[in-house]
Design a protein around this motif. Sequence first.
Motif, short mmCIF file in Angstrom:
data_model
loop_
_atom_site.label_atom_id
_atom_site.label_comp_id
_atom_site.label_asym_id
_atom_site.label_seq_id
_atom_site.Cartn_x
_atom_site.Cartn_y
_atom_site.Cartn_z
N ASP A 108 -16.80 2.90 4.65
CA ASP A 108 -15.35 3.07 4.75
C ASP A 108 -14.86 3.79 3.50
O ASP A 108 -15.36 3.53 2.41
CB ASP A 108 -14.72 1.67 4.83
CG ASP A 108 -13.22 1.71 4.60
OD1 ASP A 108 -12.49 1.94 5.57
OD2 ASP A 108 -12.79 1.51 3.46
N ASP B 192 -16.06 -4.64 -0.83
CA ASP B 192 -15.11 -3.69 -1.40
C ASP B 192 -14.85 -4.06 -2.86
O ASP B 192 -15.18 -5.17 -3.30
CB ASP B 192 -13.80 -3.73 -0.59
CG ASP B 192 -12.89 -2.52 -0.83
OD1 ASP B 192 -13.25 -1.61 -1.60
OD2 ASP B 192 -11.80 -2.51 -0.22
N GLY C 201 -14.81 3.61 -3.38
CA GLY C 201 -15.18 4.82 -4.10
C GLY C 201 -16.17 5.71 -3.39
O GLY C 201 -16.85 6.52 -4.04
N SER D 2 -9.64 7.03 -0.68
CA SER D 2 -9.14 7.82 -1.83
C SER D 2 -9.74 9.21 -1.91
O SER D 2 -9.04 10.19 -2.16
CB SER D 2 -9.43 7.11 -3.15
OG SER D 2 -8.74 5.91 -3.23
N SER E 51 0.82 -1.22 0.00
CA SER E 51 0.00 0.00 0.00
C SER E 51 0.85 1.27 0.00
O SER E 51 1.85 1.37 0.71
CB SER E 51 -0.93 0.02 1.21
OG SER E 51 -1.66 1.23 1.23
O1 LIG Z 1 -5.98 1.60 0.40
C1 LIG Z 1 -5.01 0.86 0.23
O2 LIG Z 1 -3.92 1.31 -0.18
C2 LIG Z 1 -5.11 -0.60 0.54
C3 LIG Z 1 -4.09 -1.43 0.13
C4 LIG Z 1 -4.14 -2.78 0.43
C5 LIG Z 1 -5.21 -3.30 1.12
C6 LIG Z 1 -6.23 -2.47 1.53
C7 LIG Z 1 -6.21 -1.13 1.24
N1 LIG Z 1 -7.27 -0.29 1.61
C8 LIG Z 1 -8.36 -0.81 2.35
C9 LIG Z 1 -9.54 0.03 2.63
O3 LIG Z 1 -10.22 -0.24 3.60
C10 LIG Z 1 -9.99 1.14 1.72
O4 LIG Z 1 -10.50 2.16 2.50
C11 LIG Z 1 -11.09 0.58 0.82
O5 LIG Z 1 -10.52 -0.31 -0.08
C12 LIG Z 1 -11.80 1.71 0.05
O6 LIG Z 1 -10.88 2.47 -0.67
P1 LIG Z 1 -11.38 3.67 -1.61
O7 LIG Z 1 -12.12 3.05 -2.75
O8 LIG Z 1 -10.14 4.33 -2.05
O9 LIG Z 1 -12.24 4.57 -0.79
#
Ligand SMILES: O=C(O)c1ccccc1NCC(=O)[C@H](O)[C@H](O)COP(=O)(O)O
Length: 203
Positions: free
Chosen positions: A176, A129, A157, A179, A36
């Motif tokens: 949750d 997710d 998203g 980004s 990550s």
């Molecule tokens: O966000 C990351 O970099 C990540 C990397 C590896 C495993 C999990 C990761 N994130 C987990 C989360 O809980 C995020 O908040 C979720 O995937 C939602 O992400 P987003 O679509 O960007 O809001």
Amino acid sequence: MSRTRVKICGTTNLPDALLSAEAGADALGFIFAPISKRLVRAEVAREASLAVGPAVARIGVFLNQGLDEVLRLAEGGRMSAVQLHGPLAPEFVLAAAQFYPVLRVVRPADLQTEAQRWAGHPAVTLMLDAPEPGGGVPLDWAALQADFPAGAWLAAGLGPENVAEAMRLLRPAGVDAVSKLEASAGQKNPQAVKAFVDAVKGS
Ligand SMILES: O=C(O)c1ccccc1NCC(=O)[C@H](O)[C@H](O)COP(=O)(O)O
């Protein structure tokens, strides 16, 4: 029915932990998956966990990591729960759930199977997710309406502008995001964090 909980993920530093807690977040996510761009060290997570007070949950996020590593980092960071991504054996999830409440992350294609598998396991909560976590791409909420399980959480998203619509369609127990709440990778946008929490709590 209790209100939808709000988790701010990808916390990498103490000021961001404090601003999310002050904005009213129920939970902070700390990503311990080495791939990550929001990777946090256990020492930093621990300092933040101890600073946000007893009412804010701290969720350690892991992707395909061994149980020893999960438990070591969760303990080191003073996590209150773990979030498990990846194609994991049910036995692995159950083993982790002996130590911490688990948010078990599933993709839309696996939702029905996983919902049946974990029904009746109070230590395991599903989180839906996108296949690529932390990618900021929303799911097709309307297509998921028929199958979204009661008590499950929703990610992918979400942001201040769209979370109310997602909640209206799916009624998740928790939401949750990461980004859409960042100024840059691993750094929070305070206005976006506040707007997201307010949108969830106002819906
Ligand atoms: O966000 C990351 O970099 C990540 C990397 C590896 C495993 C999990 C990761 N994130 C987990 C989360 O809980 C995020 O908040 C979720 O995937 C939602 O992400 P987003 O679509 O960007 O809001």
